[in-house]
Design a protein around this motif. Structure first.
Motif, PDB file in Angstrom:
ATOM      1  N   SER A   1     -15.455-102.961  60.822  1.00 39.07           N
ATOM      2  CA  SER A   1     -14.012-102.746  60.923  1.00 39.07           C
ATOM      3  C   SER A   1     -13.697-101.891  62.147  1.00 39.07           C
ATOM      4  CB  SER A   1     -13.502-102.058  59.656  1.00 39.07           C
ATOM      5  OG  SER A   1     -13.973-100.717  59.623  1.00 39.07           O
ATOM      6  N   PRO A   2     -12.444-101.903  62.568  1.00 39.99           N
ATOM      7  CA  PRO A   2     -12.048-101.035  63.675  1.00 39.99           C
ATOM      8  C   PRO A   2     -12.337 -99.552  63.396  1.00 39.99           C
ATOM      9  CG  PRO A   2     -10.373-102.695  63.326  1.00 39.99           C
ATOM     10  CD  PRO A   2     -11.353-102.813  62.178  1.00 39.99           C
ATOM     11  N   SER A   3     -12.112 -99.114  62.180  1.00 39.80           N
ATOM     12  CA  SER A   3     -12.363 -97.700  61.867  1.00 39.80           C
ATOM     13  C   SER A   3     -13.856 -97.386  61.888  1.00 39.80           C
ATOM     14  CB  SER A   3     -11.737 -97.303  60.527  1.00 39.80           C
ATOM     15  OG  SER A   3     -12.233 -98.094  59.477  1.00 39.80           O
ATOM     16  N   GLN A   4     -14.690 -98.321  61.483  1.00 41.46           N
ATOM     17  CA  GLN A   4     -16.135 -98.108  61.572  1.00 41.46           C
ATOM     18  C   GLN A   4     -16.566 -98.001  63.037  1.00 41.46           C
ATOM     19  OE1 GLN A   4     -17.249-101.499  59.008  1.00 41.46           O
ATOM     20  NE2 GLN A   4     -18.743-100.100  58.095  1.00 41.46           N
ATOM     21  N   CYS A   5     -15.967 -98.810  63.877  1.00 38.63           N
ATOM     22  CA  CYS A   5     -16.289 -98.780  65.297  1.00 38.63           C
ATOM     23  C   CYS A   5     -15.917 -97.422  65.891  1.00 38.63           C
ATOM     24  CB  CYS A   5     -15.564 -99.915  66.013  1.00 38.63           C
ATOM     25  SG  CYS A   5     -16.040-100.111  67.750  1.00 38.63           S
ATOM     26  N   ARG A   6     -14.719 -96.938  65.604  1.00 35.87           N
ATOM     27  CA  ARG A   6     -14.282 -95.630  66.119  1.00 35.87           C
ATOM     28  C   ARG A   6     -15.184 -94.518  65.612  1.00 35.87           C
ATOM     29  NH1 ARG A   6      -9.327 -97.878  64.648  1.00 35.87           N
ATOM     30  NH2 ARG A   6      -9.270 -96.592  62.769  1.00 35.87           N
ATOM     31  N   ALA A   7     -15.498 -94.548  64.318  1.00 39.13           N
ATOM     32  CA  ALA A   7     -16.352 -93.510  63.732  1.00 39.13           C
ATOM     33  C   ALA A   7     -17.758 -93.550  64.322  1.00 39.13           C
ATOM     34  CB  ALA A   7     -16.412 -93.674  62.209  1.00 39.13           C
ATOM     35  N   ALA A   8     -18.284 -94.736  64.503  1.00 41.98           N
ATOM     36  CA  ALA A   8     -19.627 -94.885  65.064  1.00 41.98           C
ATOM     37  C   ALA A   8     -19.670 -94.334  66.480  1.00 41.98           C
ATOM     38  CB  ALA A   8     -20.036 -96.356  65.048  1.00 41.98           C
ATOM     39  N   ARG A   9     -18.657 -94.651  67.273  1.00 45.22           N
ATOM     40  CA  ARG A   9     -18.608 -94.128  68.639  1.00 45.22           C
ATOM     41  C   ARG A   9     -18.590 -92.610  68.645  1.00 45.22           C
ATOM     42  NH1 ARG A   9     -14.845 -93.975  71.718  1.00 45.22           N
ATOM     43  NH2 ARG A   9     -13.089 -94.732  70.511  1.00 45.22           N
ATOM     44  N   ALA A  10     -17.819 -92.036  67.734  1.00 42.50           N
ATOM     45  CA  ALA A  10     -17.728 -90.574  67.665  1.00 42.50           C
ATOM     46  C   ALA A  10     -19.079 -89.956  67.305  1.00 42.50           C
ATOM     47  CB  ALA A  10     -16.664 -90.164  66.656  1.00 42.50           C
ATOM     48  N   LEU A  11     -19.795 -90.581  66.378  1.00 43.79           N
ATOM     49  CA  LEU A  11     -21.089 -90.037  65.958  1.00 43.79           C
ATOM     50  C   LEU A  11     -22.116 -90.000  67.085  1.00 43.79           C
ATOM     51  CD1 LEU A  11     -21.593 -91.556  62.391  1.00 43.79           C
ATOM     52  CD2 LEU A  11     -21.322 -89.150  62.982  1.00 43.79           C
ATOM     53  N   VAL A  12     -22.043 -90.969  67.978  1.00 42.77           N
ATOM     54  CA  VAL A  12     -23.020 -91.021  69.075  1.00 42.77           C
ATOM     55  C   VAL A  12     -22.407 -90.592  70.405  1.00 42.77           C
ATOM     56  CG1 VAL A  12     -24.550 -92.695  67.967  1.00 42.77           C
ATOM     57  CG2 VAL A  12     -22.675 -93.519  69.419  1.00 42.77           C
ATOM     58  N   ASP A  13     -21.206 -90.018  70.336  1.00 40.23           N
ATOM     59  CA  ASP A  13     -20.521 -89.469  71.510  1.00 40.23           C
ATOM     60  C   ASP A  13     -20.394 -90.491  72.639  1.00 40.23           C
ATOM     61  OD1 ASP A  13     -19.136 -87.461  72.853  1.00 40.23           O
ATOM     62  OD2 ASP A  13     -20.951 -86.685  73.814  1.00 40.23           O
ATOM     63  N   LEU A  14     -19.877 -91.662  72.281  1.00 39.72           N
ATOM     64  CA  LEU A  14     -19.641 -92.734  73.259  1.00 39.72           C
ATOM     65  C   LEU A  14     -18.139 -92.933  73.406  1.00 39.72           C
ATOM     66  CD1 LEU A  14     -21.807 -95.944  72.638  1.00 39.72           C
ATOM     67  CD2 LEU A  14     -21.553 -94.687  74.759  1.00 39.72           C
TER      68      LEU A  14
ATOM     69  N   ALA B   1     -22.120-108.142  69.680  1.00 39.07           N
ATOM     70  CA  ALA B   1     -22.606-107.309  70.788  1.00 39.07           C
ATOM     71  C   ALA B   1     -22.176-105.847  70.604  1.00 39.07           C
ATOM     72  CB  ALA B   1     -22.096-107.851  72.116  1.00 39.07           C
ATOM     73  N   ILE B   2     -20.953-105.629  70.147  1.00 42.47           N
ATOM     74  CA  ILE B   2     -20.465-104.270  69.889  1.00 42.47           C
ATOM     75  C   ILE B   2     -21.293-103.630  68.784  1.00 42.47           C
ATOM     76  CG2 ILE B   2     -18.522-102.978  68.910  1.00 42.47           C
ATOM     77  CD1 ILE B   2     -16.671-104.975  70.452  1.00 42.47           C
ATOM     78  N   LYS B   3     -21.497-104.363  67.715  1.00 38.08           N
ATOM     79  CA  LYS B   3     -22.286-103.846  66.590  1.00 38.08           C
ATOM     80  C   LYS B   3     -23.713-103.549  67.032  1.00 38.08           C
ATOM     81  CE  LYS B   3     -23.739-104.846  61.902  1.00 38.08           C
ATOM     82  NZ  LYS B   3     -24.115-105.881  60.967  1.00 38.08           N
ATOM     83  N   ALA B   4     -24.325-104.453  67.776  1.00 34.34           N
ATOM     84  CA  ALA B   4     -25.705-104.266  68.233  1.00 34.34           C
ATOM     85  C   ALA B   4     -25.821-103.055  69.152  1.00 34.34           C
ATOM     86  CB  ALA B   4     -26.200-105.522  68.930  1.00 34.34           C
ATOM     87  N   ALA B   5     -24.843-102.850  70.026  1.00 36.60           N
ATOM     88  CA  ALA B   5     -24.870-101.702  70.933  1.00 36.60           C
ATOM     89  C   ALA B   5     -24.804-100.399  70.155  1.00 36.60           C
ATOM     90  CB  ALA B   5     -23.718-101.795  71.929  1.00 36.60           C
ATOM     91  N   LEU B   6     -23.987-100.352  69.132  1.00 36.33           N
ATOM     92  CA  LEU B   6     -23.876 -99.139  68.313  1.00 36.33           C
ATOM     93  C   LEU B   6     -25.141 -98.922  67.488  1.00 36.33           C
ATOM     94  CD1 LEU B   6     -20.132 -99.494  67.334  1.00 36.33           C
ATOM     95  CD2 LEU B   6     -21.122 -97.678  68.755  1.00 36.33           C
ATOM     96  N   GLU B   7     -25.707 -99.994  66.970  1.00 37.18           N
ATOM     97  CA  GLU B   7     -26.964 -99.870  66.225  1.00 37.18           C
ATOM     98  C   GLU B   7     -28.088 -99.386  67.133  1.00 37.18           C
ATOM     99  OE1 GLU B   7     -26.289-103.103  62.634  1.00 37.18           O
ATOM    100  OE2 GLU B   7     -27.052-103.837  64.559  1.00 37.18           O
TER     101      GLU B   7
END
Length: 78
Positions: A4-17, A50-56
């Motif tokens: 989801s969009p919120s998961q994407c935002r949260a994931a980015r925050a966790l890895v400081d991207l 690709a977005i999911k894989a990059a965050l993983e």
């Protein structure tokens, strides 16, 4: 599993991207990331994967609804 969009935002925050960094790592345009996170549109299957894989690759684990009591979420691997 889709994200989801919120998961994407949260994931980015966790890895400081920032959005630029994620777009670069996922080989998608910054506009794709921005529009997805704002809920304006859902990226095509390949871009979303690709977005999911990059965050993983950055250390994120996506949690499905039911993995946590509050619904879908994200976690960072140690």
């Amino acid at each position: 599993m889709s994200i989801s969009p919120s998961q994407c935002r949260a994931a980015r925050a966790l890895v400081d991207l920032d959005q630029n960094g994620l777009a670069e790592r996922a080989s998608v345009s910054r506009g794709v990331v921005i529009d997805f996170e704002k809920g304006r549109r859902t990226p095509g299957t390949n871009n979303l994967a690709a977005i999911k894989a990059a965050l993983e690759a950055a250390g994120i684990t996506f949690l499905a609804d039911g993995d946590v009591s509050t619904g879908p979420g994200v976690s960072i691997r140690k």
